[in-house]
Write an enzyme that holds these catalytic residues in place. Structure first.
Site, PDB file in Angstrom:
ATOM      1  CB  CYS A  38      -3.155  11.112   8.581  1.00 59.03           C
ATOM      2  SG  CYS A  38      -2.344   9.940   7.485  1.00 59.03           S
ATOM      3  CD  GLN A 235      14.389   8.332   5.586  1.00 57.69           C
ATOM      4  OE1 GLN A 235      13.296   8.281   6.130  1.00 57.69           O
ATOM      5  NE2 GLN A 235      15.462   8.798   6.187  1.00 57.69           N
ATOM      6  CG  ASN A 329      19.986   8.816   8.537  1.00 53.83           C
ATOM      7  OD1 ASN A 329      19.207   9.568   9.106  1.00 53.83           O
ATOM      8  ND2 ASN A 329      19.602   7.908   7.668  1.00 53.83           N
ATOM      9  CB  CYS A 357      13.766  10.796  12.093  1.00 53.57           C
ATOM     10  SG  CYS A 357      14.322   9.627  13.352  1.00 53.57           S
TER      11      CYS A 357
END
Length: 398
Positions: A38, A235, A329, A357
């Protein structure tokens, strides 16, 4: 034309929050240098959203300022419905988390971006693995058996567990121990074993053996469930995925096409959410596993939609029919020049919804379709605390 009605801004992943300091979550793994996945976790959540918005605006300068809808935030904790756990350590004392720089396992069983149901079951899963006696795979030494456990949780807190192992011997151990696993993790309704005998930097192999159940039902808030088989994609942020599907359904409802193609349809999320306002719906996806999932979801929901397995670009270029609207997508590389060129030249297509994305590849693809103008656009913070995001645009033929 009248403007598209705008969806309200929701905060799907923000129901329970970490201790905050300027909207910045506290992660002890990050502070200790044990995990840096992260990368933006020390940046306040509101600033993360602003930075992602600015990045998309800079990469897509042709999108009018008034076309941007409010960003859908992804939360600060408890938002990931999927954990890809590296199995490390040694027999009797395993770690579940990631690999460190030295190739040794780093235990992250209390990672707070995972949904609570995942965190709660990891200690029981670890004890089960230790009791099997299966040695964790040692990456530097290239020996051992158990490589990963992929965990997915549904909104009803049912679990899918996928064990990635090196050999058929480990598969048989797990098959024999299935009753013990069901006692240890009673929420597991789908269990499979994936064989990855090679030493390579991938998360799974081609062979998948189901030990329990067949698919995990993901309720998307639209009155039906999307079925996920072990090798199907969904997702990672259920709340943001719901908002993304709802936005696409609203855009298609506004466009009012008679026919719709959902290319790169995966398990059929976009197609099934949009089917209520379209007479003819077709989804195309290269993964036969995902197509089986989409067909089951449509059948159980009573939705009239067709799904075919095949390459999206090859299907479009080889078809004699032209739909009035298309949803794409694609993976990070984008749709590519051939499909973009087909969309540009197929004048019967009045609207395109493009969910991406990767805003860099989206920018390249939009430049190849000058006849399709962006009417509205929206950022979806599918991956908080990272630079990754989802951005969707509604395109309209000029």
């Amino acid at each position: 034309m009248s403007p598209v009605r705008r969806l309200p801004v929701e905060e799907p992943g923000d129901r329970t929050r970490l201790p905050l300091a300027g909207d910045t979550p506290v992660c002890h793994y990050f502070e200790a240098g044990r995990c840096r996945s992260c990368t933006l976790i020390e940046t306040p959540a509101a600033q993360q959203l602003r930075d992602k918005e600015e990045r998309c605006r800079a990469l897509l300068p042709g999108v009018p300022e008034q076309a941007w809808l409010p960003t859908v935030p992804g939360g600060v904790r408890d938002f990931r419905n999927k954990a890809k756990l590296v199995v490390g350590g040694r027999p009797g004392r395993v770690t579940l988390g990631i690999l460190g720089p030295d190739g040794a396992g780093v235990d992250l069983r209390d990672c707070l971006i995972q949904q609570p149901a995942i965190r709660a079951m990891i200690p029981d899963l670890a004890r089960f693995i230790e009791q099997t006696g299966l040695p964790p795979y040692d990456v530097p030494k290239r020996r051992g058996e158990l490589k990963f456990v992929h965990v997915t949780v549904s909104p009803s807190e049912e679990l899918m567990l996928r064990f990635v192992v090196r050999s058929a011997q480990a598969l048989e151990v797990l098959r024999d121990r299935l009753p013990q696993l069901r006692r240890a993790v009673p929420a597991a309704t789908v269990v499979s074993v994936n064989l990855l005998p090679e030493h390579k930097a991938v998360l799974e192999g081609e062979r998948e053996e189901l030990l329990l159940g067949s698919s995990l039902a993901m309720d998307t808030g639209a009155g039906f469930a999307l079925h996920l088989r072990p090798q199907s994609f969904f997702q990672t942020n259920t709340g943001v995925a719901r908002a993304l599907y709802a936005q696409a359904a609203e855009w298609i409802g506004f466009a009012g096409p008679d026919s719709l193609w959902d290319l790169y349809c995966g398990v059929g999320g976009f197609a099934l959410h949009c089917a209520g306002s379209v007479r003819s719906v077709l989804g195309v996806e290269i993964s036969e596993e995902a197509v089986r999932s989409a067909r089951r979801s449509a059948r159980e929901a009573g939705i009239t939609a067709r799904f075919e397995a095949g390459d999206a670009t090859a299907f479009a270029l080889g078809s004699e029919e032209i739909p009035e609207a298309v949803i794409v997508n694609p993976p990070r590389r984008g749709i590519g020049g051939e499909l973009a060129g087909w969309l540009e030249e197929a004048h019967g297509i009045r609207h395109v919804v493009y969910s991406s994305c990767n805003p860099e590849s989206l920018a390249v693809d939009l430049a190849a379709m000058p006849s399709l103008a962006v009417r509205e656009a929206r950022v979806f913070d599918m991956f908080p605390h990272t630079r990754h995001l989802e951005v969707a645009v509604l395109l309209e033929r000029r």
